[in-house]
Design a protein around this motif. Structure first.
Motif, PDB file in Angstrom:
ATOM      1  N   LYS A  35       0.834  -1.217   0.000  1.00 54.09           N
ATOM      2  CA  LYS A  35       0.000   0.000   0.000  1.00 54.09           C
ATOM      3  C   LYS A  35       0.858   1.251   0.000  1.00 54.09           C
ATOM      4  O   LYS A  35       2.047   1.220   0.332  1.00 54.09           O
ATOM      5  CB  LYS A  35      -0.946   0.029   1.199  1.00 54.09           C
ATOM      6  CG  LYS A  35      -0.253   0.280   2.527  1.00 54.09           C
ATOM      7  CD  LYS A  35      -1.247   0.351   3.664  1.00 54.09           C
ATOM      8  CE  LYS A  35      -0.526   0.562   4.986  1.00 54.09           C
ATOM      9  NZ  LYS A  35      -1.443   0.584   6.104  1.00 54.09           N
ATOM     10  N   ARG A  49      -1.233  -1.533  -3.566  1.00 55.28           N
ATOM     11  CA  ARG A  49      -0.274  -1.714  -4.656  1.00 55.28           C
ATOM     12  C   ARG A  49       0.225  -3.141  -4.638  1.00 55.28           C
ATOM     13  O   ARG A  49       0.141  -3.836  -3.621  1.00 55.28           O
ATOM     14  CB  ARG A  49       0.868  -0.704  -4.571  1.00 55.28           C
ATOM     15  CG  ARG A  49       1.588  -0.673  -3.240  1.00 55.28           C
ATOM     16  CD  ARG A  49       2.663   0.367  -3.188  1.00 55.28           C
ATOM     17  NE  ARG A  49       3.846  -0.111  -3.881  1.00 55.28           N
ATOM     18  CZ  ARG A  49       5.077   0.290  -3.626  1.00 55.28           C
ATOM     19  NH1 ARG A  49       5.309   1.202  -2.721  1.00 55.28           N
ATOM     20  NH2 ARG A  49       6.099  -0.199  -4.281  1.00 55.28           N
ATOM     21  N   THR A  53       2.421  -2.771  -9.927  1.00 58.64           N
ATOM     22  CA  THR A  53       2.398  -1.316  -9.827  1.00 58.64           C
ATOM     23  C   THR A  53       3.714  -0.739 -10.331  1.00 58.64           C
ATOM     24  O   THR A  53       4.782  -1.090  -9.826  1.00 58.64           O
ATOM     25  CB  THR A  53       2.170  -0.875  -8.363  1.00 58.64           C
ATOM     26  OG1 THR A  53       0.965  -1.448  -7.876  1.00 58.64           O
ATOM     27  CG2 THR A  53       2.080   0.635  -8.259  1.00 58.64           C
ATOM     28  N   VAL A  67      -0.157   9.621  -7.822  1.00 56.26           N
ATOM     29  CA  VAL A  67      -0.558   8.225  -7.934  1.00 56.26           C
ATOM     30  C   VAL A  67      -1.698   8.132  -8.942  1.00 56.26           C
ATOM     31  O   VAL A  67      -2.703   8.821  -8.807  1.00 56.26           O
ATOM     32  CB  VAL A  67      -1.023   7.667  -6.568  1.00 56.26           C
ATOM     33  CG1 VAL A  67      -1.460   6.213  -6.700  1.00 56.26           C
ATOM     34  CG2 VAL A  67       0.062   7.818  -5.529  1.00 56.26           C
ATOM     35  N   TYR A  69      -4.604   5.756 -10.385  1.00 61.62           N
ATOM     36  CA  TYR A  69      -5.325   4.596  -9.889  1.00 61.62           C
ATOM     37  C   TYR A  69      -6.618   4.416 -10.656  1.00 61.62           C
ATOM     38  O   TYR A  69      -7.067   5.315 -11.356  1.00 61.62           O
ATOM     39  CB  TYR A  69      -5.612   4.737  -8.388  1.00 61.62           C
ATOM     40  CG  TYR A  69      -6.501   5.903  -8.036  1.00 61.62           C
ATOM     41  CD1 TYR A  69      -7.871   5.729  -7.877  1.00 61.62           C
ATOM     42  CD2 TYR A  69      -5.983   7.180  -7.871  1.00 61.62           C
ATOM     43  CE1 TYR A  69      -8.698   6.801  -7.563  1.00 61.62           C
ATOM     44  CE2 TYR A  69      -6.791   8.249  -7.558  1.00 61.62           C
ATOM     45  CZ  TYR A  69      -8.150   8.055  -7.404  1.00 61.62           C
ATOM     46  OH  TYR A  69      -8.958   9.109  -7.111  1.00 61.62           O
TER      47      TYR A  69
END
Length: 90
Positions: A35, A49, A53, A67, A69
């Motif tokens: 994470k 993650r 990633t 980030v 996402y």
């Protein structure tokens, strides 16, 4: 005509995952293999993650990061109480 339709359909399928991408920027509060937690405004955002990633550079607490996402439903539970269209009970 069929070829043009196929090319257009393929382009739409490839573009659709990109349309659902979001991003958040802020300083890193915590980072582990599973994470990353960033501060976005007054809120703490925790994102999972994994090995897939993509990370550019060495992420450390305090670094400002962006980030990217995606939000994907993992399950959907239908609750009763909704009224179906076209089914009027009298």
């Amino acid at each position: 005509m069929k070829r043009t339709t196929m090319i257009l359909a393929t382009a739409l399928l490839l573009a659709s995952p990109l349309a659902m991408a979001y991003q958040a920027t802020g300083p890193v509060l915590e980072v582990t293999d599973s994470k990353i937690v960033i501060q976005k405004g007054k809120e703490k955002w925790e994102m999972a993650r994994d090995a897939g990633t993509k990370v550019t550079g060495d992420v450390k607490v305090g670094d400002k990061v962006t980030v990217e996402y995606k939000m994907t439903a993992t399950s959907i539970e239908v609750k009763s109480g909704g009224k179906a269209k076209g089914k009027d009970k009298k």
